[in-house]
Structure formats: structure tokens, C-alpha cells
Design a protein around this motif. Structure first.
Motif, mmCIF file in Angstrom:
data_model
loop_
_atom_site.group_PDB
_atom_site.id
_atom_site.type_symbol
_atom_site.label_atom_id
_atom_site.label_comp_id
_atom_site.label_asym_id
_atom_site.label_seq_id
_atom_site.Cartn_x
_atom_site.Cartn_y
_atom_site.Cartn_z
ATOM 1 N N ARG A 111 0.819 -1.219 0.000
ATOM 2 C CA ARG A 111 0.000 0.000 0.000
ATOM 3 C C ARG A 111 0.849 1.263 0.000
ATOM 4 N N ASP A 112 2.159 1.089 -0.072
ATOM 5 C CA ASP A 112 3.087 2.239 -0.066
ATOM 6 C C ASP A 112 2.881 3.139 1.141
ATOM 7 N N ILE A 113 2.644 2.528 2.299
ATOM 8 C CA ILE A 113 2.481 3.297 3.532
ATOM 9 C C ILE A 113 3.858 3.707 4.044
ATOM 10 N N THR A 114 4.038 4.969 4.271
ATOM 11 C CA THR A 114 5.329 5.496 4.704
ATOM 12 C C THR A 114 5.215 6.147 6.081
ATOM 13 N N ALA A 115 6.345 6.497 6.647
ATOM 14 C CA ALA A 115 6.398 7.194 7.932
ATOM 15 C C ALA A 115 7.345 8.378 7.802
ATOM 16 N N SER A 116 6.845 9.573 8.040
ATOM 17 C CA SER A 116 7.671 10.770 7.941
ATOM 18 C C SER A 116 8.557 10.919 9.171
ATOM 19 N N GLN A 117 9.586 11.738 9.054
ATOM 20 C CA GLN A 117 10.456 11.976 10.195
ATOM 21 C C GLN A 117 9.679 12.598 11.352
ATOM 22 N N LYS A 118 8.722 13.453 11.017
ATOM 23 C CA LYS A 118 7.899 14.080 12.055
ATOM 24 C C LYS A 118 7.104 13.030 12.815
ATOM 25 N N GLU A 119 6.571 12.043 12.094
ATOM 26 C CA GLU A 119 5.813 10.971 12.740
ATOM 27 C C GLU A 119 6.709 10.094 13.593
ATOM 28 N N LEU A 120 7.938 9.855 13.123
ATOM 29 C CA LEU A 120 8.881 9.053 13.897
ATOM 30 C C LEU A 120 9.271 9.765 15.186
ATOM 31 N N ASP A 121 9.514 11.072 15.085
ATOM 32 C CA ASP A 121 9.873 11.846 16.281
ATOM 33 C C ASP A 121 8.719 11.845 17.285
ATOM 34 N N ALA A 122 7.491 11.961 16.777
ATOM 35 C CA ALA A 122 6.329 11.950 17.656
ATOM 36 C C ALA A 122 6.186 10.594 18.346
ATOM 37 N N ALA A 123 6.481 9.523 17.604
ATOM 38 C CA ALA A 123 6.405 8.175 18.182
ATOM 39 C C ALA A 123 7.450 7.997 19.275
ATOM 40 N N LEU A 124 8.637 8.554 19.053
ATOM 41 C CA LEU A 124 9.680 8.462 20.068
ATOM 42 C C LEU A 124 9.294 9.238 21.318
ATOM 43 N N GLU A 125 8.695 10.400 21.142
ATOM 44 C CA GLU A 125 8.229 11.185 22.289
ATOM 45 C C GLU A 125 7.165 10.410 23.062
ATOM 46 N N LYS A 126 6.287 9.740 22.326
ATOM 47 C CA LYS A 126 5.236 8.949 22.967
ATOM 48 C C LYS A 126 5.842 7.788 23.752
ATOM 49 N N LEU A 127 6.864 7.173 23.172
ATOM 50 C CA LEU A 127 7.565 6.087 23.855
ATOM 51 C C LEU A 127 8.169 6.571 25.164
ATOM 52 N N ALA A 128 8.809 7.727 25.116
ATOM 53 C CA ALA A 128 9.426 8.283 26.320
ATOM 54 C C ALA A 128 8.375 8.562 27.391
ATOM 55 N N THR A 129 7.268 9.173 26.980
ATOM 56 C CA THR A 129 6.193 9.493 27.930
ATOM 57 C C THR A 129 5.599 8.228 28.537
ATOM 58 N N ALA A 130 5.385 7.209 27.696
ATOM 59 C CA ALA A 130 4.796 5.955 28.176
ATOM 60 C C ALA A 130 5.682 5.285 29.212
#
Length: 241
Positions: A111-130
Motif C-alpha cells: 500500500r506504499d504506507i510510509t512514515a515521515s520523520q515528524k511521525e517518527l519523532d512523535a512516536a519516540l516522544e510517545k515512547l518516552a512518555t509511556a
């Protein structure tokens, strides 16, 4: 792949079998002395290629890391229940979970689903918070101590984000209706009465935020199960366990 280290990132956490995590830190709790003296994860008969999914090989190294994390969690539960871990069943479940994950990754590719750098950074922030960490850098440092460098972390985050987006495509609008929320609340009330517990449940309005999350989680799980079932029907899957 240290999949078990990435906690609190959404629906795909379940899909990737990321178990053994703790909200008090990146790495899950260590076995106690009594747990260490008990049985150990048995991977002696695991083949070098655990499974093949549409020509892609899933290796023993990937399996062992995931299996050991799941075994640790099950072993901790067994200290409460007194029941031994059924390692035959757990090995099969782990292999099947790996197959499901690979199918989802392949579907994300198609499906050509991609992940932008902004989305990756947000995921890392979420990981830290969790994991009750103040900054993304703190989370990266903790993961580095466990042998996972920044490049590897972002590689896993990329997979995580892409799978979350895949499931989101399948679920569509998952905002629950008031009717769905009231149904969940009524079920909770009925279960409490059946159990005979004297604890009073919060009012519907007070419980509403938790009910919303529960309803969303259920819809995500249903979408995941339906998608995996569909993907398996058209897939060439061989499990060697």
C-alpha cells in the motif's frame, strides 16, 4: 530486534507482540530470584528458519528474542497462578505472531504506507512518555544501554508507525457512539454484580474517557484480526516449528 522494548505506541504494539514492557522504564522487570531458579525458556529445538511468509524467512534469532520476552511475562504470571508455562503452546503462539507481523509489514509495503520523520519523532516522544521519561533523548540513552542504537530505534519506530497507519486505514472512523459507550458501561455493571464485588463503579460520565479508549481498542483489535485473516487466506505461509 528488541521489539519488546518499544511500548505505548498504539495498536501495533499488540501486533508486534511487544511484551515484557513496563511503564516504569524501557526494559521490563527482571525475574526475581525464585523465577530465575525455575524453568528457563527452551529454544533448543528451534530451527534456523522458523517460518517462511511469501518467500521471506523469519529467523531463529528474531524468534528467540521475541520468545524470551514473552516467556518472561508468562513466567511472572505463573508465580501467581502456580501453573507452569506451556512452552510448546507459547512457541507456537510466538511463531504465529511473527507470521502475522510479517504479513502486515508486507501489506504496508504493497500500500506504499510510509512514515515521515515528524511521525517518527512523535512516536519516540510517545515512547518516552509511556515509560515515564522526560525527553526522547533520555529514552534513546536507555535503549542504547541495552544495545539498541539510534538508527535501530528509528528503524523499529518506522515499522511501528507504518503498522499503526495500516490498522487506521482498516478501522476508519473509530470514534465510538454514546450507544456503544453505554453498552460497555452496562456490561461492566453486570460483570461487577456477577462477581459480587462491593466496589462501587464510577458514574458513566466519570468513566467515559476510559470507555472511549476501550471502545477504540476493541475496534482496532477487530480490524487487526479481520485483516490478518484475510492476508493469511492469500498467503504462502510455512511454519517450521
Amino acid at each position: 530486534m528488541h521489539r519488546k522494548l518499544l511500548a505505548g505506541l498504539g495498536a501495533a504494539v499488540v501486533l508486534l507482540g511487544m511484551v515484557g514492557c513496563s511503564t516504569s522504564g524501557i526494559e521490563g522487570p527482571k525475574p526475581t530470584g525464585s523465577q530465575q531458579q525455575g524453568s528457563q525458556p527452551d529454544v533448543s529445538g528451534v530451527p534456523d528458519v522458523v517460518a517462511e511468509v511469501n518467500g521471506v524467512e523469519l529467523t531463529k534469532d528474531e524468534f528467540v528474542e521475541l520468545y524470551e520476552g514473552q516467556y518472561q511475562q508468562m513466567q511472572q504470571q505463573s508465580q501467581t497462578t502456580g501453573e507452569e508455562v506451556d512452552q510448546d503452546a507459547l512457541r507456537k503462539q510466538t511463531a504465529e505472531a511473527m507470521v502475522d507481523t510479517e504479513l502486515l509489514i508486507q501489506e504496508s509495503d504493497s500500500r506504499d504506507i510510509t512514515a515521515s520523520q515528524k511521525e517518527l519523532d512523535a512516536a519516540l516522544e510517545k515512547l518516552a512518555t509511556a515509560n515515564q521519561m522526560k525527553t526522547a533523548d533520555e529514552a534513546l540513552a536507555a535503549l542504547k544501554e541495552q544495545g539498541l542504537d539510534e538508527k535501530a530505534v528509528y528503524s523499529q519506530l518506522k515499522t511501528q508507525v507504518r503498522l499503526d497507519k495500516l490498522i487506521a486505514q482498516e478501522t476508519g472512523d473509530i470514534e465510538p457512539t454514546d450507544e456503544e459507550l453505554h453498552k460497555l458501561y452496562d456490561q461492566a455493571v453486570a460483570q461487577q454484580k456477577q462477581s459480587g464485588q462491593g466496589t462501587e463503579l464510577p458514574s458513566f460520565e466519570d468513566a467515559k474517557p476510559q470507555l472511549v479508549e476501550q471502545a477504540k481498542s476493541q475496534k482496532q483489535s477487530q480490524a487487526y484480526e479481520a485483516l490478518v485473516k484475510k492476508l493469511r487466506e492469500g498467503a504462502d505461509v510455512k511454519v517450521n516449528l
